[in-house]
Write a protein that holds these residues in place. Structure first.
Motif, PDB file in Angstrom:
ATOM      1  N   ALA A   1       6.783  24.062 -15.775  1.00  0.00           N
ATOM      2  CA  ALA A   1       6.125  22.950 -14.643  1.00  0.00           C
ATOM      3  C   ALA A   1       5.195  22.052 -14.752  1.00  0.00           C
ATOM      4  O   ALA A   1       5.949  20.538 -14.075  1.00  0.00           O
ATOM      5  CB  ALA A   1       5.069  24.209 -13.903  1.00  0.00           C
ATOM      6  N   GLU A   2       4.644  21.481 -16.673  1.00  0.00           N
ATOM      7  CA  GLU A   2       4.351  19.905 -16.416  1.00  0.00           C
ATOM      8  C   GLU A   2       5.911  19.449 -16.060  1.00  0.00           C
ATOM      9  O   GLU A   2       5.032  18.258 -16.233  1.00  0.00           O
ATOM     10  CB  GLU A   2       3.836  20.298 -17.898  1.00  0.00           C
ATOM     11  CG  GLU A   2       2.365  21.343 -16.696  1.00  0.00           C
ATOM     12  CD  GLU A   2       1.554  20.979 -18.932  1.00  0.00           C
ATOM     13  OE1 GLU A   2       2.110  20.866 -19.911  1.00  0.00           O
ATOM     14  OE2 GLU A   2       0.489  21.270 -18.528  1.00  0.00           O
ATOM     15  N   VAL A   3       6.888  19.620 -17.273  1.00  0.00           N
ATOM     16  CA  VAL A   3       8.379  19.266 -17.355  1.00  0.00           C
ATOM     17  C   VAL A   3       9.061  18.581 -16.226  1.00  0.00           C
ATOM     18  O   VAL A   3       9.439  17.008 -15.677  1.00  0.00           O
ATOM     19  CB  VAL A   3       9.150  19.478 -18.553  1.00  0.00           C
ATOM     20  CG1 VAL A   3      10.295  19.118 -17.760  1.00  0.00           C
ATOM     21  CG2 VAL A   3       8.697  20.159 -19.125  1.00  0.00           C
ATOM     22  N   ALA A   4       8.474  19.700 -15.150  1.00  0.00           N
ATOM     23  CA  ALA A   4       9.266  18.878 -13.943  1.00  0.00           C
ATOM     24  C   ALA A   4       8.780  18.249 -13.097  1.00  0.00           C
ATOM     25  O   ALA A   4       8.584  17.456 -12.562  1.00  0.00           O
ATOM     26  CB  ALA A   4       9.193  20.823 -13.232  1.00  0.00           C
ATOM     27  N   ALA A   5       7.415  17.519 -13.726  1.00  0.00           N
ATOM     28  CA  ALA A   5       6.280  16.965 -12.503  1.00  0.00           C
ATOM     29  C   ALA A   5       6.461  15.935 -12.989  1.00  0.00           C
ATOM     30  O   ALA A   5       6.674  15.073 -12.594  1.00  0.00           O
ATOM     31  CB  ALA A   5       4.575  18.029 -12.570  1.00  0.00           C
ATOM     32  N   LEU A   6       6.840  15.830 -14.180  1.00  0.00           N
ATOM     33  CA  LEU A   6       6.531  14.142 -15.255  1.00  0.00           C
ATOM     34  C   LEU A   6       8.264  13.887 -14.324  1.00  0.00           C
ATOM     35  O   LEU A   6       7.870  12.476 -14.651  1.00  0.00           O
ATOM     36  CB  LEU A   6       6.481  14.790 -16.806  1.00  0.00           C
ATOM     37  CG  LEU A   6       4.938  14.897 -17.302  1.00  0.00           C
ATOM     38  CD1 LEU A   6       5.765  15.166 -18.978  1.00  0.00           C
ATOM     39  CD2 LEU A   6       4.509  14.188 -17.177  1.00  0.00           C
ATOM     40  N   ARG A   7       9.225  15.152 -14.750  1.00  0.00           N
ATOM     41  CA  ARG A   7      10.911  14.645 -13.654  1.00  0.00           C
ATOM     42  C   ARG A   7      10.185  13.760 -12.551  1.00  0.00           C
ATOM     43  O   ARG A   7      10.493  12.392 -12.405  1.00  0.00           O
ATOM     44  CB  ARG A   7      11.029  15.144 -14.011  1.00  0.00           C
ATOM     45  CG  ARG A   7      11.893  15.991 -15.068  1.00  0.00           C
ATOM     46  CD  ARG A   7      12.933  17.103 -16.018  1.00  0.00           C
ATOM     47  NE  ARG A   7      13.393  17.011 -16.763  1.00  0.00           N
ATOM     48  CZ  ARG A   7      14.260  18.263 -17.148  1.00  0.00           C
ATOM     49  NH1 ARG A   7      14.347  19.363 -16.443  1.00  0.00           N
ATOM     50  NH2 ARG A   7      15.260  18.020 -18.506  1.00  0.00           N
TER      51      ARG A   7
ATOM     52  N   GLU B   1       2.532  30.500 -21.019  1.00  0.00           N
ATOM     53  CA  GLU B   1       2.891  29.433 -20.996  1.00  0.00           C
ATOM     54  C   GLU B   1       3.971  28.759 -21.464  1.00  0.00           C
ATOM     55  O   GLU B   1       4.363  27.789 -20.877  1.00  0.00           O
ATOM     56  CB  GLU B   1       2.099  29.483 -22.575  1.00  0.00           C
ATOM     57  CG  GLU B   1       0.785  30.176 -23.040  1.00  0.00           C
ATOM     58  CD  GLU B   1       0.224  28.894 -23.024  1.00  0.00           C
ATOM     59  OE1 GLU B   1      -0.086  27.657 -22.481  1.00  0.00           O
ATOM     60  OE2 GLU B   1      -1.543  29.779 -22.705  1.00  0.00           O
ATOM     61  N   ILE B   2       5.321  29.130 -21.478  1.00  0.00           N
ATOM     62  CA  ILE B   2       6.565  28.774 -21.460  1.00  0.00           C
ATOM     63  C   ILE B   2       6.589  28.177 -19.428  1.00  0.00           C
ATOM     64  O   ILE B   2       7.099  27.075 -19.407  1.00  0.00           O
ATOM     65  CB  ILE B   2       7.323  29.389 -22.022  1.00  0.00           C
ATOM     66  CG1 ILE B   2       7.324  30.109 -23.386  1.00  0.00           C
ATOM     67  CG2 ILE B   2       9.008  28.634 -21.333  1.00  0.00           C
ATOM     68  CD1 ILE B   2       8.804  30.845 -24.069  1.00  0.00           C
ATOM     69  N   ALA B   3       6.578  29.119 -18.887  1.00  0.00           N
ATOM     70  CA  ALA B   3       6.495  28.550 -17.310  1.00  0.00           C
ATOM     71  C   ALA B   3       5.327  27.189 -16.824  1.00  0.00           C
ATOM     72  O   ALA B   3       5.833  26.997 -16.578  1.00  0.00           O
ATOM     73  CB  ALA B   3       5.314  30.220 -16.578  1.00  0.00           C
ATOM     74  N   VAL B   4       4.298  27.325 -17.771  1.00  0.00           N
ATOM     75  CA  VAL B   4       3.178  26.359 -17.278  1.00  0.00           C
ATOM     76  C   VAL B   4       4.046  25.480 -18.152  1.00  0.00           C
ATOM     77  O   VAL B   4       4.234  23.904 -17.345  1.00  0.00           O
ATOM     78  CB  VAL B   4       2.368  26.553 -18.120  1.00  0.00           C
ATOM     79  CG1 VAL B   4       1.040  25.372 -18.119  1.00  0.00           C
ATOM     80  CG2 VAL B   4       0.644  27.828 -17.134  1.00  0.00           C
ATOM     81  N   LEU B   5       4.990  25.117 -19.199  1.00  0.00           N
ATOM     82  CA  LEU B   5       5.351  23.674 -19.828  1.00  0.00           C
ATOM     83  C   LEU B   5       6.504  23.158 -18.923  1.00  0.00           C
ATOM     84  O   LEU B   5       6.234  22.270 -18.566  1.00  0.00           O
ATOM     85  CB  LEU B   5       5.711  24.327 -21.039  1.00  0.00           C
ATOM     86  CG  LEU B   5       4.109  24.236 -22.605  1.00  0.00           C
ATOM     87  CD1 LEU B   5       5.100  25.690 -22.731  1.00  0.00           C
ATOM     88  CD2 LEU B   5       3.759  22.897 -22.286  1.00  0.00           C
TER      89      LEU B   5
END
Length: 231
Positions: free
Chosen positions: A208-214, A202-206
């Motif tokens: 990845a989402e933060v990296a995509a938003l950046r 779950e942390i890895a998914v979060l």
């Protein structure tokens, strides 16, 4: 006699291969089941205070708490046993294996199990429940299912299924890559040939989402859309 049947089950299923004397005298799970039988009979006969007293003594002696209203099948093997809790409306089938720290508990606050008032799980025949697992609510665990150590189960488990983690799901649903091999022979201290870390995933998914938003914010700033350019 049931004590012979229970002792035979212990000798067959416990890798320690105890003697008959050890199986009959040194296994709290056997003693807890034998003490539960008269408590359950008294409970169904309406002598609930006396039944609860026997249940309380049972817990004091064995460390296993079985409510006298619970229905326990034949040849139940509670291995180690300390900290096991089985609730009032729980039903346990035949040839079930339960490790220490397991809870067959409820999710509702109702006090009486009248019509439609079942609060605890129904465990099918031949189920194995690993150490520390929590099986909660009026759900059914199908025959031959396997519950991994420390799993939290609040939904139905089909017959023959293996579930692990929080919330409990089949092993391949916890992994990004598919499962490769069959689980280990016992669910008591873990099931998988590969590590299963739902929290880490779950942390890895979060991340990845933060990296995509950046990346998206950087692109918007580059285009000057709706925000000031970065200094």
């Amino acid at each position: 006699m049931e004590i012979i049947e229970l002792a035979r089950t212990i000798r067959t299923r416990d890798p320690a291969r105890p003697t008959w004397f050890e199986a009959m005298t040194c296994y709290a799970g056997l003693q807890a089941v034998l003490m539960h039988r008269p408590a359950h009979w008294l409970y169904r006969a309406g002598f609930r205070a006396l039944a609860r007293t026997i249940s309380h003594v049972n817990r004091f002696i064995t460390g296993i708490e079985i409510h006298p209203g619970a229905r326990i099948g034949r040849r139940l093997f509670i291995d180690h046993g300390m900290g096991v809790v089985i609730g009032e409306t729980a039903e346990v089938g035949d040839d079930v294996l339960i490790y220490h720290g397991v809870t067959l508990g409820g999710l509702s606050l109702g006090n009486r199990a009248g019509p439609g008032g079942k609060r605890h799980p129904t465990i099918g025949d031949g189920v194995a429940i690993g150490a520390g697992a929590q099986v909660l609510g009026p759900i059914r665990i199908g025959d031959g299912a396997r519950i991994g150590a420390n799993a939290v189960v609040s939904g139905e488990v089909p017959a023959g299924e293996t579930v692990v983690g929080i919330p409990a799901r089949p092993p391949h649903e916890h992994r990004i890559m598919p499962a490769r091999a069959a689980p280990a022979p016992s669910p008591g201290y873990g099931l998988l040939d590969q590590p299963c870390d739902p929290v880490g995933e779950e942390i890895a998914v979060l991340r990845a989402e933060v990296a995509a938003l950046r990346a998206e914010m950087t692109e918007l700033r580059r285009r000057g859309v709706g925000m000031p350019a970065a200094e």
